[in-house]
Design a protein around this motif. Structure first.
Motif, PDB file in Angstrom:
ATOM      1  N   ASP A  27       0.846  -1.195   0.000  1.00  0.00           N
ATOM      2  CA  ASP A  27       0.000   0.000   0.000  1.00  0.00           C
ATOM      3  C   ASP A  27       0.882   1.245   0.000  1.00  0.00           C
ATOM      4  N   ALA A  28       0.266   2.400   0.132  1.00  0.00           N
ATOM      5  CA  ALA A  28       1.015   3.660   0.068  1.00  0.00           C
ATOM      6  C   ALA A  28       2.027   3.803   1.191  1.00  0.00           C
ATOM      7  N   HIS A  29       1.843   3.037   2.263  1.00  0.00           N
ATOM      8  CA  HIS A  29       2.778   3.087   3.393  1.00  0.00           C
ATOM      9  C   HIS A  29       3.802   1.955   3.339  1.00  0.00           C
ATOM     10  N   LYS A  30       3.885   1.276   2.190  1.00  0.00           N
ATOM     11  CA  LYS A  30       4.833   0.183   1.945  1.00  0.00           C
ATOM     12  C   LYS A  30       4.574  -1.026   2.829  1.00  0.00           C
ATOM     13  N   GLN A  31       3.321  -1.219   3.215  1.00  0.00           N
ATOM     14  CA  GLN A  31       2.937  -2.400   3.986  1.00  0.00           C
ATOM     15  C   GLN A  31       2.322  -3.440   3.045  1.00  0.00           C
ATOM     16  N   TYR A  36      -1.332  11.077  -6.214  1.00  0.00           N
ATOM     17  CA  TYR A  36      -0.460   9.920  -5.980  1.00  0.00           C
ATOM     18  C   TYR A  36       0.021   9.374  -7.320  1.00  0.00           C
TER      19      TYR A  36
END
Length: 417
Positions: A235-239, A406
Motif C-alpha cells: 500500500d502507500a505506506h509500503k505495507q 499519488y
C-alpha cells in the motif's frame, strides 16, 4: 474547490474551478482481510499454478532465492522468516540456501545494507550475497536477441525462488515475476538489449500481452528455469496488503490483476490539464525518481495538453548518465533517436521524458533553478497555483482537468486502452 499536493516535506494548496475537474485519481478502496505476514503465509499455503514448496523441494537440494536490491521497496525482511520456515519444513538445510540480491546494473551493497534488507533471521541463518555481473553463465539468446547471461550461483542452484513486489513499470508493464531474473541477475549487455525495446509503443505501464520488454523478460526466465515466485503488493505506506505465490507467470498475473483493482483508475476522458504529484519526500528527491509520476500522467493528458508535474527535486537530477543526456540534447526528439541507436541505462529515463514531451507540454513545479528546468524542455514554476494559472490562461476557464495526487502509484486508464 481546493486540492492539496505533496512536494518534498511540504504541501501546496491549489484553488481550481470545480466544474472543470473531471476527477481526482486516488487508489480504489478494496476489501482485503489478510495483510503482512498472514498474507505471505496464506500465499505459500495456496500457491497458484504449482504445488506447495514442501512438495516441490527435496532434502539435499540447493536453493537460490533471488530478491530485490536496496533501490526497490520489496520488504524481503518481512517475508523471509515465513519462507525459511517453509524451506526447512521441506528438508532444505540452512547451508544449502543462498539469498541473492538482484543488483541489475546498480551498485553493490554494504554488509549493513544486506543485513537490513535480509532481516536479522535470514542474515544469521543463510548466505546473503549480491549478484555478480562478472560471474555469469551463458544460457542462450532470446528470440529478440537478448543474451541470457545469469549469475552463476543462481544458475547452479537446484531450485530457484524469485521474490519481488508488483507495481506498475513504465515499459515492462509491471514489476515482479520474472524481472528478478532479467534484469535482476543478468549482465549489463543483457539489460541494455532488453530495455532498448522500451521505445516500442506496446512497452508501457499496465500492459503484458504484446509488450516486447515483458515478453522478452519472461522468455529469458523460462530459459533459466524458475521453480516458484513469492510476490507482494504494497500500500502507500509500503505495507504488505496482498501476496501471491507459485508459478512465475500464473501467480504474477494474479498479482497484477489485484494491483489493477487498487491502482488502475478509470478516467472518463483525457484532460487538457493534468496535475500530478509524485507524492512528496522521499519519492520526489530528484527528477530521476519524479519521472515515474510524469510517465503515468501521460495516459491522462490530451495530445497537445499540459502536464503540471510536482516534485521537489531538491537533490537535483539524480543520476549522472540521465543528467548528461537530458542537459545536452538539442531537442526532445534527439533523445528518442539516441536511445534507439545507443541504449544506455540512465539515458533511458531521459528518453522517456522526451517521449512524454512529444505528446504534451510539461510545467515543472520544483526547487530546481529556472534555467536548468528550461534546459530540460520544461517550463519552470515554484508553486502549483502559478503553474495552474498559466495553464488556464492558455486553455481558458473551460479547460478539462484531472488531478493525480499519488501519481507514482495510480495509473489512469480509459476503456479503449
Amino acid at each position: 474547490m481546493e486540492l492539496v499536493f505533496k512536494i518534498g516535506t511540504q504541501t501546496q494548496p491549489l484553488e481550481i474551478p470545480g466544474t472543470s475537474l473531471l476527477a481526482v485519481l486516488e487508489p480504489n478502496e478494496i476489501a482485503n482481510t489478510l495483510t503482512g505476514e498472514a498474507a505471505v503465509q496464506d500465499a505459500l499455503r495456496h500457491p497458484i499454478g504449482t504445488p506447495t514448496l514442501r512438495k516441490i523441494l527435496h532434502p539435499g537440494e540447493t536453493v537460490a532465492i533471488v530478491t530485490s536490491d536496496i533501490t526497490r521497496p520489496m520488504p524481503t525482511w518481512a517475508v523471509m522468516p515465513v519462507l525459511l520456515d517453509e524451506l526447512y519444513a521441506a528438508g532444505i538445510r540452512r547451508e544449502d540456501i543462498t539469498l541473492v540480491f538482484a543488483l541489475g546494473s546498480h551498485r553493490n551493497h554494504s554488509d549493513e545494507e544486506k543485513r537490513r534488507l535480509a532481516g536479522e533471521r535470514a542474515w544469521s541463518e543463510i548466505s546473503c550475497v549480491d549478484s555478480n555481473i562478472n560471474d555469469c553463465v551463458h544460457i542462450g539468446v532470446t528470440n529478440r536477441g537478448t543474451p541470457v547471461d545469469i549469475d552463476r550461483r543462481v544458475v547452479n542452484a537446484d531450485r530457484r525462488i524469485c521474490l519481488g513486489n508488483i507495481e506498475y513499470h513504465y515499459f515492462a508493464g509491471y514489476s515482479g515475476g520474472a524481472k528478478a531474473i532479467m534484469p535482476g541477475v543478468s549482465t549489463r549487455a543483457a539489460i541494455q538489449a532488453n530495455h532498448s525495446q522500451m521505445v516500442n509503443p506496446a512497452a508501457c505501464a499496465g500492459r503484458i500481452k504484446g509488450n516486447p520488454v515483458r515478453e522478452d523478460i519472461e522468455e529469458a526466465a523460462t530459459m533459466v528455469g524458475v521453480d516458484f515466485i513469492l510476490n507482494v503488493i504494497l500500500d502507500a505506506h509500503k505495507q504488505i496488503i496482498k501476496a501471491v505465490a507459485g508459478d512465475a507467470t500464473a501467480a504474477h498475473r494474479a498479482g497484477c490483476a489485484f494491483l489493477d483493482t487498487l491502482y488502475r483508475i478509470e478516467i472518463p476522458q483525457q484532460a487538457d490539464i493534468v496535475i500530478v504529484s509524485q507524492g512528496g519526500a522521499p519519492k520526489d528527491l530528484n527528477l530521476y525518481q519524479t519521472q515515474k509520476a510524469l510517465d503515468n500522467a501521460k495516459y491522462a493528458v490530451k495530445p497537445g495538453g499540459v502536464i503540471i508535474l510536482i516534485g521537489s527535486c531538491k537533490e537535483g537530477l539524480g543520476e549522472p548518465t540521465f543528467e548528461e543526456w537530458i542537459t545536452t540534447a538539442p531537442h526532445p526528439q534527439a533523445l528518442i533517436e539516441r536511445i534507439q541507436k545507443d541504449f544506455r541505462l540512465g539515458g533511458h529515463k531521459a528518453a522517456a521524458i522526451a517521449m512524454v514531451r512529444e505528446r504534451a507540454d510539461i510545467y515543472l513545479v520544483s526547487d530546481l533553478e529556472d534555467a536548468l528546468v528550461e534546459k530540460l524542455f520544461m517550463q519552470p514554476y515554484h508553486t502549483v497555483q502559478d503553474a495552474f494559472n498559466s495553464a488556464i490562461r492558455r486553455y481558458g476557464q473551460d479547460a478539462t482537468i484531472l488531478a493525480m495526487p499519488y501519481g507514482g502509484s495510480t495509473l489512469p486508464w480509459m476503456k479503449q486502452n
